[in-house]
Design a protein around this motif. Sequence first.
Motif, PDB file in Angstrom:
ATOM      1  N   ARG A   7       1.024  -1.499   0.376  1.00 21.29           N
ATOM      2  CA  ARG A   7      -0.010  -0.526  -0.414  1.00 21.29           C
ATOM      3  C   ARG A   7       1.162   1.374  -0.011  1.00 21.29           C
ATOM      4  N   SER A   8       2.364   0.971  -0.118  1.00 21.94           N
ATOM      5  CA  SER A   8       3.151   1.906   0.473  1.00 21.94           C
ATOM      6  C   SER A   8       4.326   1.248   0.333  1.00 21.94           C
ATOM      7  N   PHE A   9       5.113   2.244  -0.119  1.00 20.31           N
ATOM      8  CA  PHE A   9       7.070   1.710  -0.942  1.00 20.31           C
ATOM      9  C   PHE A   9       7.655   1.592  -0.066  1.00 20.31           C
ATOM     10  N   GLY A  10       8.608   0.952   0.611  1.00 19.51           N
ATOM     11  CA  GLY A  10       9.181   1.390   1.526  1.00 19.51           C
ATOM     12  C   GLY A  10       9.856  -0.507   1.278  1.00 19.51           C
ATOM     13  N   GLY A  11      10.809  -0.732   2.329  1.00 18.88           N
ATOM     14  CA  GLY A  11      11.146  -1.639   3.075  1.00 18.88           C
ATOM     15  C   GLY A  11      10.598  -3.348   2.944  1.00 18.88           C
ATOM     16  N   PRO A  12      11.086  -4.631   3.492  1.00 19.02           N
ATOM     17  CA  PRO A  12      10.497  -5.854   3.032  1.00 19.02           C
ATOM     18  C   PRO A  12       9.604  -5.287   4.506  1.00 19.02           C
ATOM     19  N   GLU A  13       9.268  -4.501   4.804  1.00 23.27           N
ATOM     20  CA  GLU A  13       8.599  -4.480   6.621  1.00 23.27           C
ATOM     21  C   GLU A  13       6.705  -4.181   5.720  1.00 23.27           C
ATOM     22  N   VAL A  14       7.003  -3.121   4.731  1.00 24.63           N
ATOM     23  CA  VAL A  14       5.418  -2.711   3.914  1.00 24.63           C
ATOM     24  C   VAL A  14       5.026  -3.938   3.193  1.00 24.63           C
ATOM     25  N   LEU A  15       5.229  -4.640   2.908  1.00 25.66           N
ATOM     26  CA  LEU A  15       4.780  -6.373   2.671  1.00 25.66           C
ATOM     27  C   LEU A  15       3.588  -6.735   2.793  1.00 25.66           C
ATOM     28  N   GLU A  16       2.300  -6.393   2.464  1.00 26.17           N
ATOM     29  CA  GLU A  16       1.501  -7.388   3.241  1.00 26.17           C
ATOM     30  C   GLU A  16       0.090  -8.555   2.702  1.00 26.17           C
ATOM     31  N   LEU A  17       0.563  -9.455   3.092  1.00 23.88           N
ATOM     32  CA  LEU A  17      -0.097 -10.613   2.633  1.00 23.88           C
ATOM     33  C   LEU A  17      -2.779 -10.168   3.584  1.00 23.88           C
ATOM     34  N   ALA A  18      -2.736  -9.868   2.467  1.00 21.28           N
ATOM     35  CA  ALA A  18      -4.001  -9.678   2.007  1.00 21.28           C
ATOM     36  C   ALA A  18      -5.117 -10.054   2.519  1.00 21.28           C
ATOM     37  N   ASP A  19      -6.476 -10.795   2.206  1.00 26.51           N
ATOM     38  CA  ASP A  19      -7.405 -11.209   2.047  1.00 26.51           C
ATOM     39  C   ASP A  19      -8.372 -10.079   1.583  1.00 26.51           C
ATOM     40  N   LEU A  20      -8.131 -11.038   0.078  1.00 25.57           N
ATOM     41  CA  LEU A  20      -9.340 -10.374  -1.016  1.00 25.57           C
ATOM     42  C   LEU A  20     -10.183 -10.839  -1.200  1.00 25.57           C
ATOM     43  N   PRO A  21     -10.677 -10.408  -2.327  1.00 23.93           N
ATOM     44  CA  PRO A  21     -11.962 -11.218  -2.632  1.00 23.93           C
ATOM     45  C   PRO A  21     -11.469 -11.803  -3.998  1.00 23.93           C
ATOM     46  N   LEU A  22     -12.167 -13.218  -4.025  1.00 22.74           N
ATOM     47  CA  LEU A  22     -11.938 -14.335  -5.230  1.00 22.74           C
ATOM     48  C   LEU A  22     -12.300 -12.947  -6.677  1.00 22.74           C
ATOM     49  N   PRO A  23     -10.351 -13.438  -7.448  1.00 22.16           N
ATOM     50  CA  PRO A  23     -11.006 -12.622  -8.485  1.00 22.16           C
ATOM     51  C   PRO A  23     -12.148 -13.920  -9.897  1.00 22.16           C
ATOM     52  N   VAL A  24     -12.041 -13.252 -10.397  1.00 20.77           N
ATOM     53  CA  VAL A  24     -13.668 -13.504 -11.358  1.00 20.77           C
ATOM     54  C   VAL A  24     -12.839 -13.382 -12.514  1.00 20.77           C
ATOM     55  N   PRO A  25     -12.703 -14.220 -13.763  1.00 19.19           N
ATOM     56  CA  PRO A  25     -11.734 -14.121 -14.965  1.00 19.19           C
ATOM     57  C   PRO A  25     -12.511 -13.121 -16.057  1.00 19.19           C
ATOM     58  N   GLY A  26     -12.783 -12.639 -16.768  1.00 19.19           N
ATOM     59  CA  GLY A  26     -13.184 -11.573 -17.643  1.00 19.19           C
ATOM     60  C   GLY A  26     -12.837 -12.443 -19.056  1.00 19.19           C
ATOM     61  N   PRO A  27     -13.333 -12.241 -20.192  1.00 18.49           N
ATOM     62  CA  PRO A  27     -13.793 -12.531 -20.728  1.00 18.49           C
ATOM     63  C   PRO A  27     -11.897 -12.806 -21.560  1.00 18.49           C
ATOM     64  N   GLY A  28     -11.634 -14.164 -22.256  1.00 19.87           N
ATOM     65  CA  GLY A  28     -10.539 -13.928 -22.951  1.00 19.87           C
ATOM     66  C   GLY A  28      -8.935 -14.967 -21.864  1.00 19.87           C
ATOM     67  N   GLN A  29      -9.978 -14.995 -20.214  1.00 21.80           N
ATOM     68  CA  GLN A  29      -9.048 -14.922 -19.439  1.00 21.80           C
ATOM     69  C   GLN A  29      -9.540 -16.222 -18.451  1.00 21.80           C
ATOM     70  N   VAL A  30      -8.154 -16.951 -18.086  1.00 27.70           N
ATOM     71  CA  VAL A  30      -8.504 -17.536 -16.991  1.00 27.70           C
ATOM     72  C   VAL A  30      -7.929 -17.620 -15.789  1.00 27.70           C
TER      73      VAL A  30
END
Length: 306
Positions: A7-30
């Motif tokens: 969400r912001s730039f910086g050292g390895p400490e800015v890495l976030e393992l977030a819970d996100l909605p399941l992505p849905v493939p659109g046309p031409g995607q898998v």
Amino acid sequence: MRALIVRSFGGPEVLELADLPLPVPGPGQVRVRVTAAAVNPVDLQTRSGALAAAGLLPALPVTGLGWDVSGTVDALGPGVTGFRRGQPVLGLSDRLTLPLKAQAEQVVLDADAVAPLPDGLDPVAAAGLPLGALTAAQALDLAALRPGATLLVTGAAGAVGGFAVQLAVRAGLRVVAAAGDGDGALVRELGAEVFVPRSAELAAAVREAVPGGVDGAVDAASLGPLALDAVRGGGSLVAVLGGGPPPLRGTRVARVWIRADGPRLAALAAAGLTPRVAGTLPLDAAAEAHRRLASGGLRGRLLLLP
């Protein structure tokens, strides 16, 4: 679904393992359920803000991480006919601004960025192949050398350099490999004809082996003018990172801008190339992977396992 973001730039400490909605493939995607995702230098540059400073990545609320991926198809978007659910694949996420990329439990990719996983290729190790192999192949396209020509590959023991050596030899080129002092056996195993250790004066050593200089260079180690000095007048140099040196002595200098290419990736995956794995870590240990990659000396890719 968990995914690595910043969400912001910086050292390895800015890495976030977030819970996100399941992505849905659109046309031409898998959608791919991830088996492994590689950590590459571009991930460190994304996380640190180096790409933003170079004008390649705007500051966004959420930025995803990860380019290479192996896994299995678990959903098809409208119009996709070349893949089936449950099929093992590998692929490349080559857009910088996506909020969800390959270092996740599941990722959506354009179908033309995905390739079937060949029988016999380890599904975990395969995640270390797409970015490096495609970059090497596209760099060799730009070098435009004919069989029998001589090619210098700097960083020849690294991921891109190692693939460049293998592909160049298969294309009938004579390869001079520059790498760390202890990497001679490795690059010769990959097919290099001449090994130049890092401790040597590069241009002098190359020109001793190839009088007048090599016909071209793939500069995977970003040595710039030092690599160009080993190239003959009128030859070519392809920069993997950065814009490359000025085209002195009538040389042709190009930069490879990697792009996803599913059919090309399929051919590379089936070609028997050797993806090298430096280690595997769980997805929640991404910060450690960034620190290890930044410290240097790895031979192969670190892979994150969701």
